[in-house]
Design a protein around this motif. Structure first.
Motif, short mmCIF file in Angstrom:
data_model
loop_
_atom_site.label_atom_id
_atom_site.label_comp_id
_atom_site.label_asym_id
_atom_site.label_seq_id
_atom_site.Cartn_x
_atom_site.Cartn_y
_atom_site.Cartn_z
N LEU A 89 -63.29 -39.32 -38.57
CA LEU A 89 -63.33 -40.62 -37.91
C LEU A 89 -63.54 -41.74 -38.93
N ALA A 90 -64.35 -41.48 -39.94
CA ALA A 90 -64.61 -42.50 -40.96
C ALA A 90 -63.35 -42.82 -41.76
N SER A 91 -62.44 -41.85 -41.86
CA SER A 91 -61.21 -42.06 -42.63
C SER A 91 -60.24 -42.99 -41.91
N ARG A 92 -60.57 -43.40 -40.72
CA ARG A 92 -59.73 -44.36 -39.99
C ARG A 92 -59.59 -45.67 -40.78
N GLY A 93 -60.62 -45.99 -41.55
CA GLY A 93 -60.58 -47.20 -42.35
C GLY A 93 -59.56 -47.16 -43.47
N LEU A 94 -58.97 -45.99 -43.73
CA LEU A 94 -57.97 -45.86 -44.79
C LEU A 94 -56.56 -46.18 -44.29
N VAL A 95 -56.43 -46.47 -42.99
CA VAL A 95 -55.13 -46.86 -42.41
C VAL A 95 -55.05 -48.38 -42.42
N PRO A 96 -54.00 -48.98 -42.91
CA PRO A 96 -52.74 -48.40 -43.40
C PRO A 96 -52.61 -48.34 -44.93
N VAL A 97 -53.72 -48.53 -45.66
CA VAL A 97 -53.63 -48.61 -47.12
C VAL A 97 -53.22 -47.26 -47.71
N GLN A 223 -36.23 -35.24 -34.23
CA GLN A 223 -36.79 -36.52 -33.79
C GLN A 223 -36.84 -37.56 -34.91
N GLY A 224 -36.61 -37.14 -36.15
CA GLY A 224 -36.61 -38.07 -37.26
C GLY A 224 -37.98 -38.51 -37.73
N VAL A 225 -39.03 -37.70 -37.45
CA VAL A 225 -40.38 -38.13 -37.80
C VAL A 225 -40.63 -38.08 -39.31
N TRP A 226 -39.83 -37.29 -40.05
CA TRP A 226 -40.08 -37.16 -41.48
C TRP A 226 -39.71 -38.42 -42.26
N HIS A 227 -38.99 -39.32 -41.63
CA HIS A 227 -38.68 -40.59 -42.30
C HIS A 227 -39.93 -41.45 -42.43
N GLN A 228 -41.02 -41.06 -41.73
CA GLN A 228 -42.26 -41.83 -41.78
C GLN A 228 -43.11 -41.48 -43.00
N VAL A 229 -42.74 -40.44 -43.74
CA VAL A 229 -43.55 -39.99 -44.87
C VAL A 229 -42.84 -40.32 -46.18
N SER A 230 -43.48 -41.08 -47.04
CA SER A 230 -42.93 -41.40 -48.36
C SER A 230 -43.76 -40.69 -49.42
N PRO A 231 -43.24 -40.55 -50.64
CA PRO A 231 -44.04 -39.91 -51.71
C PRO A 231 -45.37 -40.61 -51.95
N VAL A 232 -45.39 -41.93 -51.80
CA VAL A 232 -46.64 -42.66 -52.01
C VAL A 232 -47.66 -42.29 -50.94
N ARG A 233 -47.20 -42.20 -49.68
CA ARG A 233 -48.09 -41.81 -48.59
C ARG A 233 -48.58 -40.38 -48.77
N LEU A 234 -47.71 -39.52 -49.26
CA LEU A 234 -48.08 -38.12 -49.49
C LEU A 234 -49.15 -38.03 -50.57
N ALA A 235 -48.99 -38.82 -51.63
CA ALA A 235 -50.00 -38.84 -52.69
C ALA A 235 -51.33 -39.37 -52.17
N GLY A 236 -51.26 -40.39 -51.31
CA GLY A 236 -52.49 -40.92 -50.71
C GLY A 236 -53.19 -39.88 -49.86
N LEU A 237 -52.40 -39.10 -49.10
CA LEU A 237 -52.98 -38.05 -48.26
C LEU A 237 -53.67 -37.00 -49.12
#
Length: 345
Positions: A89-97, A223-237
């Motif tokens: 729940l605390a990680s909610r603050g990491l959206v959308p950075v 459904q095309g959901v994988w277009h929502q993930v970029s390498p930068v977002r993956l690194a952040g995750l």
């Protein structure tokens, strides 16, 4: 010729490679139309059978024998179903950075699933910890998670978890809980068969999970959901999950010390309380998230491999702790007088 092995400093689970291969297959040849219906039906049956086997394997007597060590089990359950979700729940603050909202939902779901059994036991054994406690703690966590994880998902994810709804709780009961209860009820008659064919049924387990992954990622591709993930977002995750794992490893080790647990118990608490089960989480995500399951399980798949690699290193270091090594004898046996042929005590 020497047998080729993975480097010891890089303990990659070969099963993760199979999972990644399944994801690649779903990306190249996703199930569509009638094929998707067949895959979905097969996946539903595989999930039910998977939890039926879980129920048939879990020894109720073994679990009840561990109740006397209730402080340890309560500590592991609190780490798994209280501390982990609070950090999620605390990680909610990491959206959308750092995270997108779908990846955050997957990360939050990761914090809700139960602990592992097999790897917790293995690492506890390597580190010379309390193996019976690790067995019971993992079993309790898996058993509690079948009920608690859907309830926590209903409370924390609500209607924002992809295709999650109140009806999913009923579906969880029908698809996961009932087969598990049926396996427990029939364990008296089929438990011996399951134990004798453990290796074969283990392949069935893993094959079922691969089918679930293929179905979920196929739906995601369509459904095309994988277009929502970029390498930068993956690194952040990955960065967020590394911090999450580090916090839980430190908290379980030093927190258990503060609660007065001995070294062997602290090892069991650390390995059982800091890990999440891929085998239990994937089927639940498939039921809870529907077409969004591919993004929902991505954080769990990454965290699973990360925890294996890190915990393997920790377990090996713990095994070399001076207090874990057997004590050496004070002196070598002394030979008695010549010709007696005996030795002194």
């Amino acid at each position: 010729m020497k047998r080729l092995r993975w480097p010891r400093w890089m303990p990659i689970d070969p099963y993760i490679l199979l999972l990644l291969g399944t994801v690649g297959l779903a990306a190249l040849l996703p199930a569509r139309g009638t094929g998707a219906d067949v895959a979905s039906g097969a996946s539903t049956g595989a999930i039910a059978f998977l939890f039926f086997l879980y129920g048939a394997r879990l020894s109720t007597r073994e679990a009840m024998d561990g109740v006397r060590h209730w402080r340890l089990h309560v500590t592991v359950l609190a780490c798994t179903f209280v501390v982990f979700p609070l950090l999620g729940l605390a990680s909610r603050g990491l959206v959308p950075v750092f995270l997108t909202d779908p990846l955050y939902q997957g990360l939050l779901f990761l914090t809700l699933v139960p602990s592992t059994i097999q790897s917790s036991i293995a690492f506890t054994s390597i580190a010379r910890g309390n193996v019976p406690a690790a067995i019971c703690a993992g079993s309790f966590s898996s058993l509690v998670g079948i009920v608690v994880t859907p309830l926590l998902a209903a409370a924390l994810l609500g209607g924002s978890g992809g295709g999650f709804s109140a009806d999913s709780v009923v579906e969880i009961v029908l698809q996961l809980l009932l087969p598990f209860v049926a396996g427990q009820a029939l364990r008296r008659w089929i438990g011996g068969f399951v134990a004798r064919h453990k290796k074969v049924l283990g392949l069935v387990d893993r094959g079922s999970i691969l089918l679930v992954v293929y179905t979920a990622f196929s739906e995601g591709m369509v459904q095309g959901v994988w277009h929502q993930v970029s390498p930068v977002r993956l690194a952040g995750l990955l960065a967020v999950e590394a911090v999450l794992l580090a916090v839980m490893l430190l908290l379980t080790w030093y927190g258990a010390k503060g609660l007065g647990f001995g070294r062997a118990d602290r090892i069991a608490i650390q390995f059982a309380g800091s890990k999440k089960s891929l085998a239990a989480g994937l089927p639940m995500a498939s039921v809870l998230f529907g077409a969004q399951a591919s993004l929902a399980v991505l954080p769990l798949m990454l965290f699973h491999q990360m925890q294996l690699m890190v915990c393997a290193v920790i377990a090996k270091r713990r095994s070399r702790d001076p207090e874990a090594l057997p004590a050496e004898p004070d002196a070598a046996p002394v030979r008695t007088a010549v010709g007696t042929g005996g030795r002194s005590a």
